[in-house]
Design a protein around this motif. Sequence first.
Motif, short mmCIF file in Angstrom:
data_model
loop_
_atom_site.label_atom_id
_atom_site.label_comp_id
_atom_site.label_asym_id
_atom_site.label_seq_id
_atom_site.Cartn_x
_atom_site.Cartn_y
_atom_site.Cartn_z
N TRP A 1 1.13 -6.11 0.24
CA TRP A 1 2.36 -6.77 0.66
C TRP A 1 3.09 -5.85 1.63
O TRP A 1 3.24 -4.67 1.38
CB TRP A 1 3.29 -6.98 -0.53
N LEU A 2 3.55 -6.41 2.72
CA LEU A 2 4.45 -5.69 3.61
C LEU A 2 5.78 -6.44 3.57
O LEU A 2 5.84 -7.60 3.98
CB LEU A 2 3.91 -5.66 5.04
N ILE A 3 6.79 -5.80 3.04
CA ILE A 3 8.09 -6.44 2.88
C ILE A 3 9.09 -5.71 3.77
O ILE A 3 9.23 -4.48 3.68
CB ILE A 3 8.56 -6.40 1.41
N ASN A 4 9.78 -6.48 4.60
CA ASN A 4 10.77 -5.91 5.50
C ASN A 4 12.11 -6.58 5.24
O ASN A 4 12.20 -7.80 5.19
CB ASN A 4 10.34 -6.14 6.95
N VAL A 5 13.14 -5.79 5.07
CA VAL A 5 14.48 -6.31 4.83
C VAL A 5 15.38 -5.85 5.97
O VAL A 5 15.49 -4.65 6.25
CB VAL A 5 15.05 -5.80 3.48
N SER A 6 16.00 -6.83 6.63
CA SER A 6 16.94 -6.53 7.71
C SER A 6 18.31 -7.05 7.31
O SER A 6 18.43 -8.13 6.72
CB SER A 6 16.52 -7.20 9.01
N PHE A 7 19.35 -6.31 7.63
CA PHE A 7 20.71 -6.73 7.33
C PHE A 7 21.27 -7.40 8.57
O PHE A 7 21.37 -6.79 9.64
CB PHE A 7 21.55 -5.52 6.93
N GLU B 1 27.42 -10.81 8.44
CA GLU B 1 28.14 -10.60 7.18
C GLU B 1 27.40 -11.11 5.95
O GLU B 1 27.16 -12.30 5.79
CB GLU B 1 29.50 -11.28 7.27
N ASN B 2 27.03 -10.20 5.10
CA ASN B 2 26.42 -10.47 3.79
C ASN B 2 25.10 -11.23 3.86
O ASN B 2 24.68 -11.80 2.86
CB ASN B 2 27.39 -11.21 2.87
N GLU B 3 24.48 -11.33 5.01
CA GLU B 3 23.21 -12.03 5.11
C GLU B 3 22.06 -11.04 5.25
O GLU B 3 22.20 -10.00 5.88
CB GLU B 3 23.19 -13.02 6.28
N VAL C 1 9.38 -15.84 5.95
CA VAL C 1 10.70 -15.31 6.27
C VAL C 1 11.75 -16.01 5.40
O VAL C 1 11.75 -17.25 5.31
CB VAL C 1 11.03 -15.50 7.77
N PHE C 2 12.62 -15.22 4.78
CA PHE C 2 13.70 -15.73 3.95
C PHE C 2 15.01 -15.22 4.54
O PHE C 2 15.14 -14.03 4.83
CB PHE C 2 13.55 -15.24 2.51
N LYS C 3 15.99 -16.12 4.71
CA LYS C 3 17.28 -15.72 5.27
C LYS C 3 18.38 -16.30 4.40
O LYS C 3 18.32 -17.46 4.00
CB LYS C 3 17.42 -16.23 6.71
N GLY C 4 19.33 -15.46 4.09
CA GLY C 4 20.46 -15.91 3.28
C GLY C 4 21.18 -14.73 2.67
O GLY C 4 20.90 -13.57 3.00
N THR C 5 22.08 -15.04 1.76
CA THR C 5 22.78 -13.97 1.07
C THR C 5 21.83 -13.34 0.06
O THR C 5 20.80 -13.92 -0.28
CB THR C 5 24.03 -14.50 0.34
N ALA C 6 22.21 -12.18 -0.44
CA ALA C 6 21.37 -11.50 -1.42
C ALA C 6 21.16 -12.38 -2.65
O ALA C 6 20.04 -12.46 -3.18
CB ALA C 6 22.00 -10.17 -1.81
N GLN C 7 22.18 -13.06 -3.09
CA GLN C 7 22.07 -13.93 -4.27
C GLN C 7 21.13 -15.10 -3.99
O GLN C 7 20.28 -15.42 -4.82
CB GLN C 7 23.45 -14.45 -4.68
N GLU C 8 21.23 -15.72 -2.82
CA GLU C 8 20.35 -16.83 -2.48
C GLU C 8 18.89 -16.38 -2.44
O GLU C 8 18.00 -17.05 -2.96
CB GLU C 8 20.74 -17.43 -1.12
N ILE C 9 18.64 -15.25 -1.85
CA ILE C 9 17.27 -14.74 -1.76
C ILE C 9 16.76 -14.36 -3.14
O ILE C 9 15.61 -14.65 -3.48
CB ILE C 9 17.19 -13.57 -0.76
#
Length: 168
Positions: free
Chosen positions: A19-25, A28-30, A53-61
């Motif tokens: 798995w290659l997981i990339n997290v970009s900020f 605001e809060n996304e 690709v998943f986009k949203g707030t931390a809670q949504e993800i």
Amino acid sequence: MIRTNFFQALQSLQSARAWLINVSFCAENELLVSVLLKSQEGVNQKCQLPPMVFKGTAQEIDEEILEGLTQPVTETRPLFANISAYNKDIEEAKSKLLAKPKAEKQAANVEKHKPSETILNKPKFEDILEEINALNAYCKYAEAMGIIPSAEDYPDKKADIQKLKTDL
């Protein structure tokens, strides 16, 4: 302290191999999270799957990512197995193709044929073309490339041979 079971859930999907997981900020809060599944055998770039690709707030993800990964991973398990088998077949075909010309050169050096014998032993161009088309239908491009005759063997079919090489 917040506890998640993210990696325990990933472990249940371990057949995806790497798995290659990339997290970009983002704004605001996304967050923008991309997940790329790779085969352990190091599948070449042509066969690599596109990232999810998943986009949203931390809670949504947090709420959606595990469900979003489970179905595609389950569906791609056979694909990775097929790609691995396909790559093994290509390697075997390449080794056979490399061994075949060497054996033919040795046979040619040992025994020189008369021109009439070579013409009689030479397969018909149409037969070779049928075999290439059959391999092409089964997506065995490397094997099809290996049996394309040289232009010297069929000088009258030079344009057709070049077109075959380009198409494959």
